[in-house]
Design a protein around this motif. Structure first.
Motif, short mmCIF file in Angstrom:
data_model
loop_
_atom_site.label_atom_id
_atom_site.label_comp_id
_atom_site.label_asym_id
_atom_site.label_seq_id
_atom_site.Cartn_x
_atom_site.Cartn_y
_atom_site.Cartn_z
N VAL A 43 0.86 -1.17 -0.03
CA VAL A 43 0.23 -0.13 0.00
C VAL A 43 0.68 1.24 -0.16
CG1 VAL A 43 -1.59 1.34 1.54
CG2 VAL A 43 -1.98 -1.09 1.14
N VAL A 44 1.95 1.11 0.79
CA VAL A 44 2.95 2.55 1.09
C VAL A 44 3.44 2.78 -0.48
CG1 VAL A 44 5.06 3.17 1.97
CG2 VAL A 44 3.16 2.47 3.23
N LEU A 45 3.91 1.36 -1.11
CA LEU A 45 4.36 1.71 -2.55
C LEU A 45 3.42 2.31 -3.51
CD1 LEU A 45 6.74 -1.46 -2.78
CD2 LEU A 45 7.60 0.86 -2.46
N VAL A 46 2.37 1.72 -3.36
CA VAL A 46 1.32 2.19 -4.63
C VAL A 46 1.17 3.63 -4.26
CG1 VAL A 46 -1.14 1.87 -4.93
CG2 VAL A 46 0.06 -0.07 -4.94
N ILE A 47 0.83 3.94 -2.93
CA ILE A 47 0.55 5.48 -2.74
C ILE A 47 1.78 6.19 -3.10
CG2 ILE A 47 0.32 7.17 -0.81
CD1 ILE A 47 -1.38 5.08 0.51
N PHE A 48 2.98 5.97 -2.77
CA PHE A 48 4.05 6.49 -3.46
C PHE A 48 4.17 6.72 -4.80
CE2 PHE A 48 8.82 6.63 -4.34
CZ PHE A 48 9.07 7.85 -3.71
N TYR A 49 3.97 5.69 -5.28
CA TYR A 49 3.90 5.55 -6.89
C TYR A 49 2.90 6.36 -7.27
CZ TYR A 49 3.72 4.37 -11.75
OH TYR A 49 3.74 4.44 -13.08
N GLY A 50 1.88 6.40 -6.87
CA GLY A 50 0.68 7.39 -7.32
C GLY A 50 0.81 8.80 -7.17
N ILE A 51 1.44 9.09 -6.08
CA ILE A 51 2.06 10.64 -5.78
C ILE A 51 3.10 11.10 -6.89
CG2 ILE A 51 2.94 12.24 -4.42
CD1 ILE A 51 1.81 10.87 -1.81
N ILE A 52 3.92 10.16 -7.19
CA ILE A 52 5.05 10.45 -8.13
C ILE A 52 4.05 10.58 -9.53
CG2 ILE A 52 6.90 9.54 -9.44
CD1 ILE A 52 7.82 10.40 -6.81
N ALA A 53 3.38 9.59 -9.96
CA ALA A 53 2.55 9.61 -11.15
C ALA A 53 1.97 10.97 -11.56
CB ALA A 53 1.83 8.12 -11.38
N ILE A 54 1.04 11.33 -10.19
CA ILE A 54 0.14 12.26 -10.17
C ILE A 54 1.01 13.77 -10.38
CG2 ILE A 54 -1.26 13.75 -8.80
CD1 ILE A 54 -2.66 11.50 -7.82
N HIS A 55 1.90 13.79 -10.00
CA HIS A 55 2.75 14.97 -9.97
C HIS A 55 2.98 15.30 -11.53
CE1 HIS A 55 6.93 13.68 -10.69
NE2 HIS A 55 6.94 14.78 -10.81
N ASP A 56 3.27 14.41 -12.28
CA ASP A 56 3.83 14.36 -13.65
C ASP A 56 2.68 14.87 -14.90
OD1 ASP A 56 6.21 14.42 -14.83
OD2 ASP A 56 6.07 12.39 -15.47
N ILE A 57 1.48 14.92 -14.26
CA ILE A 57 0.21 14.87 -15.17
C ILE A 57 0.46 16.45 -15.62
CG2 ILE A 57 -2.19 15.52 -15.48
CD1 ILE A 57 -2.51 13.26 -13.19
N PRO A 58 0.87 17.69 -15.09
CA PRO A 58 0.71 18.78 -15.89
C PRO A 58 1.85 18.87 -16.94
CG PRO A 58 0.77 19.24 -13.42
CD PRO A 58 1.03 17.73 -13.72
#
Length: 127
Positions: free
Chosen positions: A14-29
């Motif tokens: 869960v921690v890895l998925v949340i960490f990866y999600g945050i990294i992926a979300i920051h790259d959207i712009p």
């Protein structure tokens, strides 16, 4: 004991998925800027990484910044309605305007010449 390991595995996943999600979300712009051929896409990428350290406070502004620009219309603040579609069309329109203005100037000059000739003939006649 086995449930402890399963719980630890789930927690790490869960921690890895949340960490990866945050990294992926920051790259959207940045991805939006890249897709739109934004002239400042590198700055948006760097600001996105900086936004990770500010808990994504900058992220909504980066999204807006990235979506404001489009290659076909620029920043979109100026309306291009009524503008010619090509440089060739613009040249044709300008040539038409110059020809029209040239005719108007020639007409005004001929009127002025006629009026000055009439006034000089009146002066000669003593009127």
């Amino acid at each position: 004991m086995m449930l402890d390991y399963i719980s630890l595995g789930i927690l790490i996943a869960v921690v890895l998925v949340i960490f990866y999600g945050i990294i992926a979300i920051h790259d959207i712009p940045y991805e939006i800027a890249k897709k739109r051929n934004h002239p400042q896409q590198d700055a948006i990428l760097v600001a996105g990484w900086i936004s990770l350290f500010t808990l994504h406070v900058l992220w909504p502004f980066l999204w807006i910044w990235a979506t404001l620009y489009r290659a076909d219309r620029g920043w979109g603040f100026i309306s291009d309605k009524g503008q010619p579609e090509s440089a060739q069309q613009a040249l044709i329109d300008l040539e038409k305007k110059v020809a029209k203005l040239t005719k108007q100037v020639a007409k005004l000059e001929s009127n002025q010449t006629t009026k000055s000739a009439q006034s000089s003939s009146q002066l000669e006649n003593g009127e």
